[in-house]
Design a protein around this motif. Structure first.
Motif, PDB file in Angstrom:
ATOM      1  N   MET A  12       0.829  -1.205   0.000  1.00 36.61           N
ATOM      2  CA  MET A  12       0.000   0.000   0.000  1.00 36.61           C
ATOM      3  C   MET A  12       0.869   1.263   0.000  1.00 36.61           C
ATOM      4  N   THR A  13       1.945   1.264   0.778  1.00 38.44           N
ATOM      5  CA  THR A  13       2.853   2.424   0.848  1.00 38.44           C
ATOM      6  C   THR A  13       3.473   2.699  -0.516  1.00 38.44           C
ATOM      7  N   ALA A  14       3.854   1.635  -1.199  1.00 39.11           N
ATOM      8  CA  ALA A  14       4.462   1.808  -2.517  1.00 39.11           C
ATOM      9  C   ALA A  14       3.486   2.399  -3.517  1.00 39.11           C
ATOM     10  N   VAL A  15       2.200   1.945  -3.454  1.00 39.08           N
ATOM     11  CA  VAL A  15       1.183   2.459  -4.372  1.00 39.08           C
ATOM     12  C   VAL A  15       0.934   3.942  -4.129  1.00 39.08           C
ATOM     13  N   LEU A  16       0.817   4.316  -2.838  1.00 39.27           N
ATOM     14  CA  LEU A  16       0.578   5.723  -2.504  1.00 39.27           C
ATOM     15  C   LEU A  16       1.738   6.608  -2.926  1.00 39.27           C
ATOM     16  N   ALA A  17       2.947   6.091  -2.740  1.00 35.64           N
ATOM     17  CA  ALA A  17       4.121   6.869  -3.134  1.00 35.64           C
ATOM     18  C   ALA A  17       4.138   7.096  -4.641  1.00 35.64           C
ATOM     19  N   GLY A  18       3.678   6.092  -5.377  1.00 36.35           N
ATOM     20  CA  GLY A  18       3.657   6.228  -6.827  1.00 36.35           C
ATOM     21  C   GLY A  18       2.631   7.234  -7.302  1.00 36.35           C
ATOM     22  N   CYS A  19       1.554   7.411  -6.529  1.00 31.77           N
ATOM     23  CA  CYS A  19       0.521   8.372  -6.916  1.00 31.77           C
ATOM     24  C   CYS A  19       0.918   9.812  -6.623  1.00 31.77           C
ATOM     25  N   ALA A  20       1.853  10.042  -5.693  1.00 26.44           N
ATOM     26  CA  ALA A  20       2.258  11.399  -5.314  1.00 26.44           C
ATOM     27  C   ALA A  20       3.057  12.040  -6.445  1.00 26.44           C
ATOM     28  N   THR A  21       2.864  13.366  -6.666  1.00 30.94           N
ATOM     29  CA  THR A  21       3.591  14.095  -7.702  1.00 30.94           C
ATOM     30  C   THR A  21       4.892  14.640  -7.140  1.00 30.94           C
ATOM     31  N   ALA A  22       5.971  14.392  -7.815  1.00 33.58           N
ATOM     32  CA  ALA A  22       7.269  14.894  -7.358  1.00 33.58           C
ATOM     33  C   ALA A  22       7.310  16.408  -7.480  1.00 33.58           C
ATOM     34  N   PRO A  23       7.880  17.107  -6.498  1.00 29.21           N
ATOM     35  CA  PRO A  23       7.955  18.580  -6.565  1.00 29.21           C
ATOM     36  C   PRO A  23       8.815  19.009  -7.743  1.00 29.21           C
ATOM     37  N   PRO A  24       8.440  20.136  -8.430  1.00 30.68           N
ATOM     38  CA  PRO A  24       9.226  20.590  -9.590  1.00 30.68           C
ATOM     39  C   PRO A  24      10.590  21.094  -9.172  1.00 30.68           C
ATOM     40  N   THR A  25      11.561  20.893 -10.021  1.00 28.66           N
ATOM     41  CA  THR A  25      12.918  21.391  -9.764  1.00 28.66           C
ATOM     42  C   THR A  25      13.236  22.637 -10.585  1.00 28.66           C
ATOM     43  N   THR A  26      12.430  22.904 -11.612  1.00 27.75           N
ATOM     44  CA  THR A  26      12.590  24.121 -12.415  1.00 27.75           C
ATOM     45  C   THR A  26      11.216  24.751 -12.621  1.00 27.75           C
ATOM     46  N   PRO A  27      11.162  26.093 -12.726  1.00 28.46           N
ATOM     47  CA  PRO A  27       9.860  26.739 -12.932  1.00 28.46           C
ATOM     48  C   PRO A  27       9.298  26.406 -14.308  1.00 28.46           C
ATOM     49  N   LYS A  28       7.999  26.330 -14.386  1.00 30.71           N
ATOM     50  CA  LYS A  28       7.325  26.092 -15.660  1.00 30.71           C
ATOM     51  C   LYS A  28       7.021  27.441 -16.300  1.00 30.71           C
TER      52      LYS A  28
END
Length: 283
Positions: A12-28
């Protein structure tokens, strides 16, 4: 109480982690839109002399708190050192103002010219001339800067123009008229000046008039109607630029005429009317 097996909890932890969006490292950034209300950051060119020889000028402008974008040498074949990129601010103007602008470091390019400045002698102050080859190089650079940044003729100035209470450079031997002849700066039309001199010889304007005109031209000058030292300092700077034969700070008829011409642009004439053409008549 229901106990979740350790293996299921890990899944379950792995599934939830996969659904989370990684924070951006460069501005869009979207570059598809451009504002019409903008202008070049660089609006002025300020000319200085170094009051030092070349080695000392280099040391001062690279190791001290002051700097300039360009340093023009006094060698046999003068050339420019580029000390600060034009995209960055150099610290050359200090406390300064011109018209509605203050603190001009952030809006200007600074050019230092190797020149001793002056020396005081028992016979008076002696100013050092600039080498013609230096001015030839300066003209080429100024034309390039003007083209790239659309610098207005009234915005190529001396350090003394923007700080008349504390600076003398580039001094009364700097060839401003040469810059005018090259189309780089504005210059009072001699015939218009000569036409105004007799009237001002008959009646010289009061000090308040001179102060208003000097401020209209661009200088920071007191507006108190008194010929105080601060007003004299501005007059000296003005005269040493436009009337280099005499720059004692005394308001006189010729100075009044020059100021009047500089602050009274010629009226813009309407375009000539298009001549009417005769109608074509079928025979």
């Amino acid at each position: 109480m229901k106990i979740v097996p350790l293996l299921a909890l890990s899944a379950m932890t792995a599934v939830l982690a996969g659904c989370a969006t990684a924070p951006p490292t460069t501005p869009k950034l979207d570059h598809s839109l451009v504002s019409r209300s903008q202008s070049d950051r660089i609006k002025f060119v300020i000319i200085h002399y170094t009051v030092a020889d070349l080695p000392r000028s280099i040391k001062i402008l690279t190791q001290d708190e002051v700097s300039a974008h360009y340093l023009l040498t006094d060698t046999e074949q003068p050339f420019f050192y580029t000390l600060v990129d034009e995209s960055r601010q150099s610290n050359h103007a200090g406390l300064s103002s011109w018209k509605i602008y203050n603190q001009l470091n952030s809006a200007s390019i600074g050019i230092e010219i190797v020149n001793p400045g002056f020396k005081d002698t028992p016979e008076g102050r002696v100013w050092y001339p600039f080498k013609p080859a230096q001015i030839d190089q300066l003209v080429v650079l100024l034309k390039d800067i003007v083209k790239r940044h659309d610098i207005k003729p009234d915005n190529i100035l001396g350090h003394n123009d923007i700080a008349p209470q504390r600076k003398q450079d580039p001094g009364p031997l700097f060839p401003w008229k040469r810059l005018a002849d090259e189309g780089l700066i504005s210059w009072p039309e001699p015939s218009r000046v000569a036409a105004r001199v007799p009237g001002y010889q008959e009646q010289l304007p009061d000090i308040a008039w001179f102060q208003r005109k000097l401020a209209q031209h661009g200088y920071a000058v007191p507006q108190n109607g008194e010929l105080d030292q601060a007003t004299r300092n501005v007059m000296v700077v003005f005269q040493s630029k436009y009337r280099q034969a005499l720059f004692d700070g005394t308001p006189d008829a010729e100075s009044a005429a020059i100021l009047d011409v500089l602050t009274s642009p010629l009226p813009t004439l309407p375009p000539p009317a298009t001549p009417a053409t005769a109608p074509v008549v079928a025979q």
